[in-house]
Design a protein around this motif. Structure first.
Motif, PDB file in Angstrom:
ATOM      1  N   LEU A  55      53.623  27.081  49.251  1.00  0.00           N
ATOM      2  CA  LEU A  55      53.006  27.415  48.109  1.00  0.00           C
ATOM      3  C   LEU A  55      51.272  27.559  48.122  1.00  0.00           C
ATOM      4  CD1 LEU A  55      53.485  28.101  45.032  1.00  0.00           C
ATOM      5  CD2 LEU A  55      52.848  25.552  44.666  1.00  0.00           C
ATOM      6  N   ALA A  56      50.909  26.882  49.119  1.00  0.00           N
ATOM      7  CA  ALA A  56      49.392  26.774  49.371  1.00  0.00           C
ATOM      8  C   ALA A  56      49.006  27.818  50.198  1.00  0.00           C
ATOM      9  CB  ALA A  56      49.056  25.510  49.626  1.00  0.00           C
ATOM     10  N   ASP A  57      49.732  27.962  51.256  1.00  0.00           N
ATOM     11  CA  ASP A  57      49.304  28.805  52.330  1.00  0.00           C
ATOM     12  C   ASP A  57      49.830  30.171  52.225  1.00  0.00           C
ATOM     13  OD1 ASP A  57      48.377  26.616  53.494  1.00  0.00           O
ATOM     14  OD2 ASP A  57      49.781  26.316  55.151  1.00  0.00           O
ATOM     15  N   SER A  58      50.879  30.366  51.447  1.00  0.00           N
ATOM     16  CA  SER A  58      51.505  31.570  51.532  1.00  0.00           C
ATOM     17  C   SER A  58      51.339  32.425  50.013  1.00  0.00           C
ATOM     18  CB  SER A  58      52.958  31.560  51.685  1.00  0.00           C
ATOM     19  OG  SER A  58      53.246  33.230  51.730  1.00  0.00           O
ATOM     20  N   VAL A  59      51.981  31.674  49.158  1.00  0.00           N
ATOM     21  CA  VAL A  59      52.575  32.337  47.832  1.00  0.00           C
ATOM     22  C   VAL A  59      51.018  32.520  47.109  1.00  0.00           C
ATOM     23  CG1 VAL A  59      53.594  32.096  45.468  1.00  0.00           C
ATOM     24  CG2 VAL A  59      54.799  31.312  47.904  1.00  0.00           C
ATOM     25  N   ASP A  60      50.248  31.431  46.966  1.00  0.00           N
ATOM     26  CA  ASP A  60      49.014  31.574  46.121  1.00  0.00           C
ATOM     27  C   ASP A  60      47.953  32.542  46.794  1.00  0.00           C
ATOM     28  OD1 ASP A  60      49.967  29.704  44.305  1.00  0.00           O
ATOM     29  OD2 ASP A  60      48.751  28.103  45.155  1.00  0.00           O
ATOM     30  N   VAL A  61      47.905  32.669  48.071  1.00  0.00           N
ATOM     31  CA  VAL A  61      47.168  33.397  48.779  1.00  0.00           C
ATOM     32  C   VAL A  61      47.473  34.837  48.538  1.00  0.00           C
ATOM     33  CG1 VAL A  61      46.359  34.232  51.087  1.00  0.00           C
ATOM     34  CG2 VAL A  61      46.586  31.782  50.648  1.00  0.00           C
ATOM     35  N   GLN A  62      48.948  35.101  48.724  1.00  0.00           N
ATOM     36  CA  GLN A  62      49.088  36.441  48.237  1.00  0.00           C
ATOM     37  C   GLN A  62      49.040  36.775  46.970  1.00  0.00           C
ATOM     38  OE1 GLN A  62      53.400  37.442  50.024  1.00  0.00           O
ATOM     39  NE2 GLN A  62      53.426  35.604  50.671  1.00  0.00           N
ATOM     40  N   ILE A  63      49.143  35.770  45.891  1.00  0.00           N
ATOM     41  CA  ILE A  63      48.968  36.099  44.514  1.00  0.00           C
ATOM     42  C   ILE A  63      47.463  36.464  44.382  1.00  0.00           C
ATOM     43  CG2 ILE A  63      48.898  35.220  42.255  1.00  0.00           C
ATOM     44  CD1 ILE A  63      51.310  33.697  42.970  1.00  0.00           C
ATOM     45  N   ALA A  64      46.481  35.819  44.896  1.00  0.00           N
ATOM     46  CA  ALA A  64      45.085  35.878  44.762  1.00  0.00           C
ATOM     47  C   ALA A  64      44.671  37.230  45.330  1.00  0.00           C
ATOM     48  CB  ALA A  64      44.264  34.988  45.295  1.00  0.00           C
ATOM     49  N   SER A  65      45.257  37.491  46.499  1.00  0.00           N
ATOM     50  CA  SER A  65      45.144  38.866  47.304  1.00  0.00           C
ATOM     51  C   SER A  65      45.551  39.952  46.313  1.00  0.00           C
ATOM     52  CB  SER A  65      45.740  39.189  48.749  1.00  0.00           C
ATOM     53  OG  SER A  65      45.548  40.124  49.400  1.00  0.00           O
ATOM     54  N   LEU A  66      46.884  39.959  45.809  1.00  0.00           N
ATOM     55  CA  LEU A  66      47.146  41.068  44.909  1.00  0.00           C
ATOM     56  C   LEU A  66      46.494  41.258  43.657  1.00  0.00           C
ATOM     57  CD1 LEU A  66      51.321  40.300  45.524  1.00  0.00           C
ATOM     58  CD2 LEU A  66      49.829  42.363  46.239  1.00  0.00           C
ATOM     59  N   ASN A  67      45.950  40.097  43.168  1.00  0.00           N
ATOM     60  CA  ASN A  67      45.214  40.224  41.983  1.00  0.00           C
ATOM     61  C   ASN A  67      43.736  40.788  42.281  1.00  0.00           C
ATOM     62  OD1 ASN A  67      46.826  39.096  39.723  1.00  0.00           O
ATOM     63  ND2 ASN A  67      46.456  37.057  40.549  1.00  0.00           N
ATOM     64  N   ALA A  68      43.238  40.548  43.566  1.00  0.00           N
ATOM     65  CA  ALA A  68      41.923  41.161  43.770  1.00  0.00           C
ATOM     66  C   ALA A  68      42.224  42.711  43.956  1.00  0.00           C
ATOM     67  CB  ALA A  68      41.341  40.555  45.040  1.00  0.00           C
ATOM     68  N   ARG A  69      43.302  43.066  44.486  1.00  0.00           N
ATOM     69  CA  ARG A  69      43.732  44.568  44.887  1.00  0.00           C
ATOM     70  C   ARG A  69      44.028  45.210  43.548  1.00  0.00           C
ATOM     71  NH1 ARG A  69      43.272  49.034  47.368  1.00  0.00           N
ATOM     72  NH2 ARG A  69      45.091  50.101  47.664  1.00  0.00           N
ATOM     73  N   ARG A  70      44.885  44.525  42.543  1.00  0.00           N
ATOM     74  CA  ARG A  70      44.952  45.018  41.402  1.00  0.00           C
ATOM     75  C   ARG A  70      43.866  45.358  40.498  1.00  0.00           C
ATOM     76  NH1 ARG A  70      48.961  42.442  37.175  1.00  0.00           N
ATOM     77  NH2 ARG A  70      47.669  40.736  37.374  1.00  0.00           N
ATOM     78  N   TYR A  71      42.686  44.367  40.679  1.00  0.00           N
ATOM     79  CA  TYR A  71      41.435  44.714  40.004  1.00  0.00           C
ATOM     80  C   TYR A  71      40.679  45.742  40.515  1.00  0.00           C
ATOM     81  CZ  TYR A  71      36.749  43.772  38.449  1.00  0.00           C
ATOM     82  OH  TYR A  71      35.425  43.819  37.710  1.00  0.00           O
ATOM     83  N   SER A  72      40.610  45.689  41.673  1.00  0.00           N
ATOM     84  CA  SER A  72      40.122  47.060  42.193  1.00  0.00           C
ATOM     85  C   SER A  72      40.631  48.300  42.034  1.00  0.00           C
ATOM     86  CB  SER A  72      40.083  46.900  43.842  1.00  0.00           C
ATOM     87  OG  SER A  72      39.505  47.955  44.462  1.00  0.00           O
ATOM     88  N   LEU A  73      41.889  48.630  42.126  1.00  0.00           N
ATOM     89  CA  LEU A  73      42.673  49.787  41.568  1.00  0.00           C
ATOM     90  C   LEU A  73      42.344  50.097  40.265  1.00  0.00           C
ATOM     91  CD1 LEU A  73      45.922  49.172  43.547  1.00  0.00           C
ATOM     92  CD2 LEU A  73      44.351  50.860  44.045  1.00  0.00           C
ATOM     93  N   ASN A  93      52.490  45.003  40.671  1.00  0.00           N
ATOM     94  CA  ASN A  93      53.026  44.275  39.449  1.00  0.00           C
ATOM     95  C   ASN A  93      54.480  43.514  39.778  1.00  0.00           C
ATOM     96  OD1 ASN A  93      50.556  44.705  37.985  1.00  0.00           O
ATOM     97  ND2 ASN A  93      51.303  46.756  37.115  1.00  0.00           N
ATOM     98  N   SER A  94      55.307  44.549  40.575  1.00  0.00           N
ATOM     99  CA  SER A  94      56.501  44.155  40.826  1.00  0.00           C
ATOM    100  C   SER A  94      56.450  42.994  41.811  1.00  0.00           C
ATOM    101  CB  SER A  94      57.292  45.235  41.367  1.00  0.00           C
ATOM    102  OG  SER A  94      58.453  45.014  41.798  1.00  0.00           O
ATOM    103  N   GLU A  95      55.502  42.941  42.887  1.00  0.00           N
ATOM    104  CA  GLU A  95      55.619  41.964  43.907  1.00  0.00           C
ATOM    105  C   GLU A  95      54.863  40.654  43.499  1.00  0.00           C
ATOM    106  OE1 GLU A  95      53.897  41.640  48.503  1.00  0.00           O
ATOM    107  OE2 GLU A  95      53.718  43.268  47.499  1.00  0.00           O
ATOM    108  N   LEU A  96      53.901  40.899  42.249  1.00  0.00           N
ATOM    109  CA  LEU A  96      53.309  39.739  41.666  1.00  0.00           C
ATOM    110  C   LEU A  96      54.259  39.181  40.747  1.00  0.00           C
ATOM    111  CD1 LEU A  96      49.890  41.124  40.533  1.00  0.00           C
ATOM    112  CD2 LEU A  96      50.355  39.392  42.075  1.00  0.00           C
ATOM    113  N   SER A  97      55.082  39.645  40.364  1.00  0.00           N
ATOM    114  CA  SER A  97      56.416  39.280  39.323  1.00  0.00           C
ATOM    115  C   SER A  97      57.318  38.484  40.408  1.00  0.00           C
ATOM    116  CB  SER A  97      56.998  40.312  38.757  1.00  0.00           C
ATOM    117  OG  SER A  97      58.227  39.590  37.940  1.00  0.00           O
ATOM    118  N   SER A  98      57.511  39.000  41.439  1.00  0.00           N
ATOM    119  CA  SER A  98      58.464  38.245  42.314  1.00  0.00           C
ATOM    120  C   SER A  98      57.600  36.977  42.781  1.00  0.00           C
ATOM    121  CB  SER A  98      58.747  39.044  43.487  1.00  0.00           C
ATOM    122  OG  SER A  98      59.572  38.562  44.451  1.00  0.00           O
ATOM    123  N   LEU A  99      56.618  37.127  43.203  1.00  0.00           N
ATOM    124  CA  LEU A  99      55.538  35.828  43.957  1.00  0.00           C
ATOM    125  C   LEU A  99      55.787  34.821  42.719  1.00  0.00           C
ATOM    126  CD1 LEU A  99      52.925  37.493  45.917  1.00  0.00           C
ATOM    127  CD2 LEU A  99      54.820  36.083  46.726  1.00  0.00           C
ATOM    128  N   GLY A 100      55.416  35.351  41.476  1.00  0.00           N
ATOM    129  CA  GLY A 100      55.274  34.408  40.430  1.00  0.00           C
ATOM    130  C   GLY A 100      56.651  33.694  40.234  1.00  0.00           C
TER     131      GLY A 100
END
Length: 597
Positions: A263-281, A356-363
């Motif tokens: 959860l700490a090393d993978s899921v949260d990092v991926q969610i944060a990275s995807l959110n940043a990517r989504r903001y930029s897009l 958005n689909s990947e974020l839903s899965s990670l969530g």
């Protein structure tokens, strides 16, 4: 083996045909002038050959006239008397109504009539069809043909009109070449068993290649690495062992620790990275949308003209035209830019949907992990780990199936390589055998070649070449060609009359070459003189008679208009040579004295 007699249980409709040892002529006379120009006369000349084939136990065919017109022939029983190599005879009894049952009688007197014989008087009665074929094969004693059945080569000595299209491939050989080429190679003096083995090896190779292709298709491209699958299987089995131990011990501390780390090393990092990517897009998308709106030209010359007119200012002519040109220019230079922007916006929209689909899965994964960590009920954790264990075991079973399939594929590939090597060896041996038999002056094939050329040259004064070669696929190709004065192949053999002559010459050459062996001694040729001129007919008849003198029996059919015109006006055939006369003056002149069908 020669033909002796063909008769039925209905002599009042079908007159028995008694064959002589030498030349036998079935002659159809066209007596009515109105019939002379007709192509077919329906007298039964060609039917004789079909009945002989029926007596030699041809398979039942619904298209065959006896069965096609079953209502006319259902009460007929046919008898074929065959002279054997030792001077004895065997009579084959076969009825139309029960064509799959056959009777046999061996005897020592020629031209018997067994049509009224009782069942107990036959040596074998009511024999099933396939057994009857084997029994007749043993009666005929054609040892040279072994291991092939007598029916495999019978067609070369029962040539119908349909069999003149190709010297080697008869009408009955419409199937695979493997069905007839090995046997033909054998009677020509080549190693037919080797040819048959090569076809069998090739068939086996094709089957194994098909199996390998099926396994490759089922596995897919991603499951073709055996080492990778072995590695994944090892990891999955180790993980399953750990989970099983935890489930058995009700100890889920390792899972809690692993989920926390994940959860700490993978899921949260991926969610944060995807959110940043989504903001930029989303920011880029907004810029593109704004740019597209700014590219719109809001100035309308017509509105401007109306406004200036209302204020009394002149706005027409050249001024209006210049503004319109300026607007058109601006539209032109921004059109391509708008296209690029639209394309980029579509790509951004696609990326956003994926994120958005990947974020839903990670969530969902994050929610499940937090639920597991906060879960205090050991039974709930037990159920989750048990479900995970079931999934792992399913993955292990799938990987094991893939591994087994890959092992089978490796075995098949190894077998295919071996079969290819064996097939190549066989092809090499066939080539060596063909070269040796073709080059040897005293080989059986060389004798057949010489007889074949001798017959053709005597009839049409042109040389003919019989040849056999191994083609690129490793199979035998047979050819029969006419040669010109320079020794080159000509196209004359493509004409029907010359093609027929090549077929007749081939059959007779084979028979002569096998005179010293247990081999058929007869040849039936339907319409033997058709399309030949008179001189060539006389030459061919001389050849046939000469071969009769050697001990061969000939059965030929023809209509009287095909008789060669002799210079002295004498009869072409001796009275004893004509075994059947047909004519067109009513039903009594037909082979079956009944109305035509």
């Amino acid at each position: 083996m020669k033909l002796s007699k063909l008769y039925t249980n209905r002599p009042e409709i079908f007159t028995a045909i008694e064959f002589d040892q030498g030349l036998n002529v079935v002659l159809a006379e066209i007596r009515l002038p109105e019939n002379r120009d007709r192509d077919t006369h329906n007298l039964g000349k060609s039917t004789v050959g079909r009945l002989l084939d029926f007596g030699f136990l041809a398979k039942r065919d619904a298209r065959f006239f006896l069965f096609k017109h079953f209502d006319r022939f259902s009460d007929f029983v046919f008898f074929l008397e065959i002279e054997l190599g030792d001077g004895s005879y065997v009579t084959v009894r076969r009825s139309v109504a029960d064509a799959s049952r056959v009777a046999f009688k061996k005897h020592f007197l020629r031209h018997q009539d067994l049509s009224r014989s009782l069942e107990r008087e036959w040596d074998h009665y009511d024999v099933p069809f396939e057994r009857a074929r084997d029994l007749l094969d043993s009666y005929l004693g054609l040892h040279f043909l072994k291991p092939w059945h007598y029916r495999k080569l019978l067609g070369y000595f029962l040539r119908s009109q349909e069999d003149y299209g190709d010297v080697f491939q008869l009408r009955r050989f419409a199937g695979a070449h493997s069905e007839w080429k090995p046997a033909l190679a054998h009677i020509l003096g080549f190693d037919g068993a080797l040819v048959e083995e090569q076809y069998a090896k090739e068939e086996e190779l094709e089957k194994e290649e098909t199996k390998a292709a099926t396994i490759r298709q089922e596995l897919g491209p991603e499951a073709s690495d055996l080492a990778k699958i072995d590695g994944m299987l090892l990891l999955k089995k180790k993980e399953a062992e750990r989970k099983q131990a935890e489930v058995d011990a009700f100890d889920f501390r390792r899972q809690d620790k692993a989920d926390t780390k994940d959860l700490a090393d993978s899921v949260d990092v991926q969610i944060a990275s995807l959110n940043a990517r989504r903001y930029s897009l989303m920011a880029n998308r907004k810029k593109i949308t704004t740019a597209l709106q700014e590219d719109q030209i809001l100035f309308d010359p017509e509105d401007a003209a109306e406004l200036f007119s209302e204020t009394g200012v002149l706005f027409a002519g050249q001024i209006k035209k210049d503004f319109e040109q300026l607007i058109a220019f601006n539209k032109a230079i921004t059109e391509e830019r708008r296209g690029y922007l639209e394309e980029e916006r579509q790509e951004i929209d696609a990326d956003l949907r994926s994120i958005n689909s990947e974020l839903s899965s990670l969530g969902k994964r994050r929610s499940d992990a937090l639920a597991f960590l906060s879960e205090t009920d050991l039974f709930a954790k037990y159920r989750k780990n048990s479900n995970d264990l079931v999934t792992l075991r399913a993955d292990i079973a799938s990987l094991e199936r893939q591994r087994d399939a890959l092992h089978r594929l490796q075995d098949l590939r190894s077998k295919v390589r071996g079969l290819k090597e064996e097939n190549a060896r066989l092809v090499g041996e066939i080539e060596t055998n063909v070269e040796a038999q073709s080059a040897a002056d005293d080989s059986l094939f060389s004798r057949i070649r010489l007889y074949f050329n001798e017959i053709v040259e005597e009839v049409i004064d042109a040389k003919a070449l019989l040849s056999v070669r191994v083609n690129q696929e490793g199979h035998l190709d047979f050819s029969a060609e006419l040669l010109n004065a320079a020794g080159n192949a000509t196209s004359a053999d493509r004409g029907f009359s010359y093609k027929k002559l090549l077929c007749i010459a081939f059959d007779l050459a084979i028979l002569r070459a096998h005179l010293s062996e247990e081999f058929p001694r007869f040849a039936y040729h339907d319409g033997v003189f058709e399309s030949l001129d008179d001189r060539k007919k006389e030459n061919l008849l001389e050849v046939i008679r000469r071969y009769n003198a050697l001990g061969l029996q000939s059965i030929i059919t023809l209509i009287d208009s095909d008789l060669p015109k002799t210079s002295d006006g004498e009869m072409v055939f001796d009275p004893g040579e004509v075994v059947c006369i047909l004519h067109d003056e009513g039903d009594d002149g037909r082979l079956f004295r009944m109305p035509p069908w």
